[in-house]
Design a protein around this motif. Structure first.
Motif, PDB file in Angstrom:
ATOM      1  N   GLU A 344       0.839  -1.177   0.000  1.00  0.00           N
ATOM      2  CA  GLU A 344       0.000   0.000   0.000  1.00  0.00           C
ATOM      3  C   GLU A 344       0.887   1.243   0.000  1.00  0.00           C
ATOM      4  O   GLU A 344       2.109   1.155   0.205  1.00  0.00           O
ATOM      5  CB  GLU A 344      -0.911   0.007   1.244  1.00  0.00           C
ATOM      6  N   PRO A 345       0.318   2.424  -0.233  1.00  0.00           N
ATOM      7  CA  PRO A 345       1.116   3.650  -0.149  1.00  0.00           C
ATOM      8  C   PRO A 345       1.782   3.786   1.220  1.00  0.00           C
ATOM      9  O   PRO A 345       1.148   3.593   2.253  1.00  0.00           O
ATOM     10  CB  PRO A 345       0.085   4.764  -0.385  1.00  0.00           C
ATOM     11  N   GLY A 346       3.082   4.061   1.238  1.00  0.00           N
ATOM     12  CA  GLY A 346       3.853   4.118   2.463  1.00  0.00           C
ATOM     13  C   GLY A 346       4.728   2.900   2.675  1.00  0.00           C
ATOM     14  O   GLY A 346       5.511   2.831   3.622  1.00  0.00           O
ATOM     15  N   VAL A 360      19.571   3.974  -1.302  1.00  0.00           N
ATOM     16  CA  VAL A 360      18.387   4.443  -2.027  1.00  0.00           C
ATOM     17  C   VAL A 360      17.165   4.083  -1.200  1.00  0.00           C
ATOM     18  O   VAL A 360      17.006   2.912  -0.792  1.00  0.00           O
ATOM     19  CB  VAL A 360      18.279   3.822  -3.434  1.00  0.00           C
ATOM     20  N   LEU A 361      16.334   5.097  -0.939  1.00  0.00           N
ATOM     21  CA  LEU A 361      15.055   4.869  -0.270  1.00  0.00           C
ATOM     22  C   LEU A 361      13.998   4.692  -1.350  1.00  0.00           C
ATOM     23  O   LEU A 361      13.691   5.622  -2.088  1.00  0.00           O
ATOM     24  CB  LEU A 361      14.704   6.049   0.644  1.00  0.00           C
ATOM     25  N   SER A 362      13.458   3.479  -1.442  1.00  0.00           N
ATOM     26  CA  SER A 362      12.397   3.188  -2.411  1.00  0.00           C
ATOM     27  C   SER A 362      11.096   3.005  -1.651  1.00  0.00           C
ATOM     28  O   SER A 362      11.048   2.241  -0.666  1.00  0.00           O
ATOM     29  CB  SER A 362      12.726   1.920  -3.211  1.00  0.00           C
ATOM     30  N   TYR A 363      10.054   3.701  -2.089  1.00  0.00           N
ATOM     31  CA  TYR A 363       8.772   3.597  -1.388  1.00  0.00           C
ATOM     32  C   TYR A 363       7.639   3.738  -2.397  1.00  0.00           C
ATOM     33  O   TYR A 363       7.799   4.274  -3.502  1.00  0.00           O
ATOM     34  CB  TYR A 363       8.651   4.678  -0.297  1.00  0.00           C
ATOM     35  N   GLU A 367       1.075   7.887  -6.366  1.00  0.00           N
ATOM     36  CA  GLU A 367       1.391   8.134  -7.770  1.00  0.00           C
ATOM     37  C   GLU A 367       2.257   7.047  -8.375  1.00  0.00           C
ATOM     38  O   GLU A 367       2.584   7.093  -9.553  1.00  0.00           O
ATOM     39  CB  GLU A 367       2.107   9.484  -7.907  1.00  0.00           C
ATOM     40  N   GLY A 368       2.692   6.101  -7.580  1.00  0.00           N
ATOM     41  CA  GLY A 368       3.577   5.050  -8.063  1.00  0.00           C
ATOM     42  C   GLY A 368       4.759   4.868  -7.130  1.00  0.00           C
ATOM     43  O   GLY A 368       4.788   5.388  -6.010  1.00  0.00           O
TER      44      GLY A 368
END
Length: 432
Positions: A344-346, A360-363, A367-368
């Motif tokens: 889910e978002p977050g 790298v922070l990927s989340y 919006e994607g």
């Protein structure tokens, strides 16, 4: 008696005749005073009457009276509604044609007066005054009578006919010149009229062009001003967000320091000593985020993590007892997106970068999936482009769980960590 005279403003002639000059002057003075008093009283009364009535306020001392229609209402004419109304362009052309004709006519009158003066001066020498003609005839007759009395009458007759023919010829020549001059003036007037009309059309066209350019410039100016306002607002908002984040980060750091000093019973592990014998320039520590220079970049990144980040317990939980569930090894962008697609978002993770000495922070957002670089070059951690520094990756992630990641309108927070999916962890090579 004086009161009666002043009331009637009249004195009988008999009584006036009985008065001397001084009394007449006094009486005149009194009557004049009475006239002034009455005039002032009448003016005051009129001013009071005008003030009592509702008076329309005048603008610059001018008033406008409206024409009334059959229905006793203001008569209004909208240009173009009536079938006989001319279009605006046609009306403008008519006005310009009238102005051109009037100006050409004035110029033609000046040329006509100048031409008349030239023609009069030209033909004035061709005519003889009657006195000169008679005097010449008398002199010729006297001289001829002295010499040839018989032929004098014949010569006189011949001289008169020649003079008459000369006058007629001069008149015809003058009329022809006048006719040619008039035709030339008419031609010049028509040409001048056409030139003036064309110049007025050009002026009108240039005026419309300037108005259109002014309108375009005004629109551009308004857009520029709006863009400036947006930039100032964004800059102000960014400054406010940075100040708020800095204050909260400072408070969070103080609380964490006090907790470590007074509340924690387990001391932090001693960092391992660094290997100073290796002189490779590819893994030597310098300011700023660096790219690996060797073709085997993965090997250099692994060495960098083991020698510089592992002693700082990067990727561990706050109590440093185990590796954090959000930490991943050297995985690609596509692998990270595949792990985050189901959340889910977050939903977030932190991975070691494939190309630079950093993370790298990927989340996942509404919006994607987004990726943010984490700078780890100065014994601290901060998002690239941000000014808030954290002593560990855990503090950075905990901060953005309560504070948005960006200063834009959409507030994005880190909610839940994305752990390992496969049986073997993807960070094994970093810790072995």
């Amino acid at each position: 008696m004086l009161q009666q005279i002043l009331a009637d403003m009249y004195i009988q002639p008999e009584l006036l005749a009985e008065l001397n000059e001084e009394q007449k002057q006094i009486l005149f003075f009194k009557m004049r005073e009475e006239q002034i008093r009455r005039w002032r009283e009448r003016e005051t009364q009129l001013e009071e009457e005008e003030a009592a009535r509702v008076k329309v306020k005048k603008v610059w001392g001018k008033t406008v009276s409206w024409m009334k229609g059959l229905d006793d209402d203001v008569w209004v004419w909208v240009m173009g509604e009536h079938p006989e109304d001319k279009p605006y362009d046609q009306i403008c052309d008519g006005v310009m044609a009238e102005r051109a004709a009037l100006q050409a006519q004035r110029e033609a009158e000046k040329l006509r007066a100048k031409k008349e003066a030239e023609l009069e001066k030209r033909f004035s020498g061709l005519y003889l005054e009657p006195e000169q003609v008679v005097l010449s005839e008398q002199e010729v007759q006297e001289e001829e009578l002295k010499v040839l009395p018989i032929s004098s009458l014949v010569l006189n007759t011949w001289f008169g006919s020649v003079l008459t023919w000369r006058l007629v010829l001069c008149q015809k020549l003058e009329l022809e010149e006048w006719r040619k001059a008039e035709e030339e003036l008419r031609r010049l007037e028509q040409e001048r009229k056409q030139q003036i009309y064309i110049s007025l059309k050009e002026v009108q066209g240039s005026k419309h062009t300037r108005e259109e350019e002014d309108q375009e410039w005004q629109k551009t100016l308004q857009k520029s001003k709006a863009a400036d306002v947006r930039r100032r607002s964004l800059a102000k908002q960014t400054i406010e967000d940075h100040r708020r984040r800095s204050v909260k980060a400072l408070e969070r750091g103080r609380v964490a320091a006090m907790t470590k000093a007074f509340g924690s019973t387990n001391p932090a592990p001693v960092p391992k000593p660094r290997n100073t014998s290796n002189t490779s320039s590819a893994i030597s520590r310098k300011g700023g985020m660096r790219r690996s220079l060797s073709a085997s970049s993965r090997d250099h990144i692994i060495r960098w993590f083991k020698e510089e980040q592992l002693p700082l317990r990067a990727g561990f939980q706050r109590d440093q007892s185990r590796i954090a569930p959000w930490f991943h090894g050297i995985i690609s962008r596509e692998q990270a997106e595949a792990l985050l697609n189901e959340g889910e978002p977050g939903f977030f993770l932190v991975r070691v970068s494939e190309r630079i000495f950093g993370y790298v922070l990927s989340y996942r957002s509404s919006e994607g999936i987004k990726h943010l670089l984490i700078d780890a070059s100065e014994n601290c951690y901060m998002l690239l482009g941000d000014q808030i520094r954290f002593s560990s990756l855990t503090e950075l992630l905990e901060y953005h769980q309560v504070e948005p990641l960006s200063s834009s309108g959409v507030e994005e927070y880190l909610r839940s960590a994305c752990g390992q999916k496969a049986a073997a962890a993807d960070y094994t090579d970093l810790f072995t």
